[in-house]
Design a protein around this motif. Structure first.
Motif, PDB file in Angstrom:
ATOM      1  N   LYS A  85       0.938  17.959 -26.527  1.00 14.01           N
ATOM      2  CA  LYS A  85       0.719  16.908 -25.529  1.00 14.01           C
ATOM      3  C   LYS A  85      -0.752  16.900 -25.186  1.00 14.01           C
ATOM      4  O   LYS A  85      -1.439  17.922 -25.305  1.00 14.01           O
ATOM      5  N   ARG A  86      -1.243  15.763 -24.723  1.00 12.85           N
ATOM      6  CA  ARG A  86      -2.641  15.677 -24.303  1.00 12.85           C
ATOM      7  C   ARG A  86      -2.798  16.294 -22.913  1.00 12.85           C
ATOM      8  O   ARG A  86      -1.939  16.130 -22.047  1.00 12.85           O
ATOM      9  N   VAL A  87      -3.909  17.005 -22.732  1.00 16.27           N
ATOM     10  CA  VAL A  87      -4.219  17.625 -21.442  1.00 16.27           C
ATOM     11  C   VAL A  87      -5.684  17.381 -21.116  1.00 16.27           C
ATOM     12  O   VAL A  87      -6.474  17.011 -21.979  1.00 16.27           O
ATOM     13  N   ASP A  88      -6.020  17.603 -19.851  1.00 16.20           N
ATOM     14  CA  ASP A  88      -7.397  17.468 -19.407  1.00 16.20           C
ATOM     15  C   ASP A  88      -7.747  18.672 -18.529  1.00 16.20           C
ATOM     16  O   ASP A  88      -6.953  19.046 -17.653  1.00 16.20           O
ATOM     17  N   LEU A  89      -8.901  19.274 -18.756  1.00 21.37           N
ATOM     18  CA  LEU A  89      -9.353  20.403 -17.945  1.00 21.37           C
ATOM     19  C   LEU A  89      -9.640  19.921 -16.526  1.00 21.37           C
ATOM     20  O   LEU A  89     -10.419  18.993 -16.329  1.00 21.37           O
ATOM     21  N   VAL A  90      -8.998  20.539 -15.528  1.00 17.64           N
ATOM     22  CA  VAL A  90      -9.186  20.103 -14.140  1.00 17.64           C
ATOM     23  C   VAL A  90      -9.761  21.192 -13.229  1.00 17.64           C
ATOM     24  O   VAL A  90     -10.292  20.886 -12.169  1.00 17.64           O
ATOM     25  N   ARG A  91      -9.666  22.459 -13.632  1.00 16.34           N
ATOM     26  CA  ARG A  91     -10.164  23.524 -12.764  1.00 16.34           C
ATOM     27  C   ARG A  91     -10.340  24.811 -13.555  1.00 16.34           C
ATOM     28  O   ARG A  91      -9.578  25.089 -14.475  1.00 16.34           O
ATOM     29  N   VAL A  92     -11.353  25.583 -13.162  1.00 11.41           N
ATOM     30  CA  VAL A  92     -11.550  26.922 -13.714  1.00 11.41           C
ATOM     31  C   VAL A  92     -11.664  27.872 -12.525  1.00 11.41           C
ATOM     32  O   VAL A  92     -12.478  27.666 -11.631  1.00 11.41           O
ATOM     33  N   SER A  93     -10.827  28.895 -12.509  1.00  8.40           N
ATOM     34  CA  SER A  93     -10.866  29.913 -11.457  1.00  8.40           C
ATOM     35  C   SER A  93     -11.227  31.251 -12.081  1.00  8.40           C
ATOM     36  O   SER A  93     -10.843  31.528 -13.222  1.00  8.40           O
ATOM     37  N   THR A  94     -11.944  32.061 -11.340  1.00  8.99           N
ATOM     38  CA  THR A  94     -12.299  33.403 -11.803  1.00  8.99           C
ATOM     39  C   THR A  94     -11.618  34.424 -10.905  1.00  8.99           C
ATOM     40  O   THR A  94     -11.290  34.139  -9.756  1.00  8.99           O
ATOM     41  N   ASN A  95     -11.407  35.611 -11.438  1.00 11.59           N
ATOM     42  CA  ASN A  95     -10.732  36.654 -10.684  1.00 11.59           C
ATOM     43  C   ASN A  95     -11.330  38.010 -11.048  1.00 11.59           C
ATOM     44  O   ASN A  95     -11.529  38.301 -12.223  1.00 11.59           O
TER      45      ASN A  95
END
Length: 186
Positions: A85-95
């Motif tokens: 399925k097509r997706v779009d990058l919406v957020r990057v979180s670091t931990n």
């Protein structure tokens, strides 16, 4: 990259990035590039607090980190291949977690958001004896524990409760990970 479906809709990914790209990802955690902050919590200000990256210029949230966005763009293609399925990058979180900094079960998105999360384990060196596994709730009283192995990751529906375990007392370093969130497109 290879992947295995460990449970319906939960994929374990191995050898996710090329060595040079993975090294660049790991470098983003070096304090010379981005400050570490320890005011992140999963339940809106409740304990425990644990670490994440901050912009070295403003000491605020990481914002537009072009290296992480670039890596997320590559991961987007992997997600599309796996999910078909097509997706779009919406957020990057670091931990960032040290011994004793256990996290709570949480979700990355509500079910109406239709987000998928790819947690990428970002330490260059790690022994599975040090802990740090990702635990995903697969049912009302069932859980799946996936080992923390460098350059491996887990792709799953962001509305599923999950948590990253802190390193244990044997760990020689902190546990670092990135969570890339992707919205499903119609």
């Amino acid at each position: 990259m290879q992947w295995t479906e460990k449970s319906p809709g939960i994929f374990y990914l191995e050898d996710v990035l090329s060595f040079s790209c993975y090294e660049e990802l790991s470098d983003e955690f070096r304090p010379i590039y981005n400050h570490w902050g320890f005011n992140k919590s999963e339940k809106h200000g409740q304990e425990p607090n644990f670490g994440h990256l901050l912009d070295c210029r403003s000491n605020k949230t990481l914002g537009a980190n072009y290296k992480l966005i670039s890596i997320g763009s590559k991961l987007k293609l992997y997600c599309q291949k796996i999910l078909r399925k097509r997706v779009d990058l919406v957020r990057v979180s670091t931990n960032i977690q040290f011994f004793g900094q256990e996290s709570n079960f949480h979700v990355d998105a509500g079910p109406e958001m239709r987000w998928w999360t790819l947690v990428l384990f970002a330490n260059m060196q790690w022994s599975t004896e040090w802990g740090g596994e990702l635990t995903i709730q697969t049912g009302p009283s069932s859980y799946l524990g996936l080992p923390y192995i460098p350059n491996c990751g887990v792709l799953f529906d962001g509305s599923i409760p999950h948590k990253g375990s802190a390193p244990n007392r044997f760990a020689m370093s902190e546990r670092r990970s990135d969570a890339f969130s992707f919205a499903l497109l119609d």
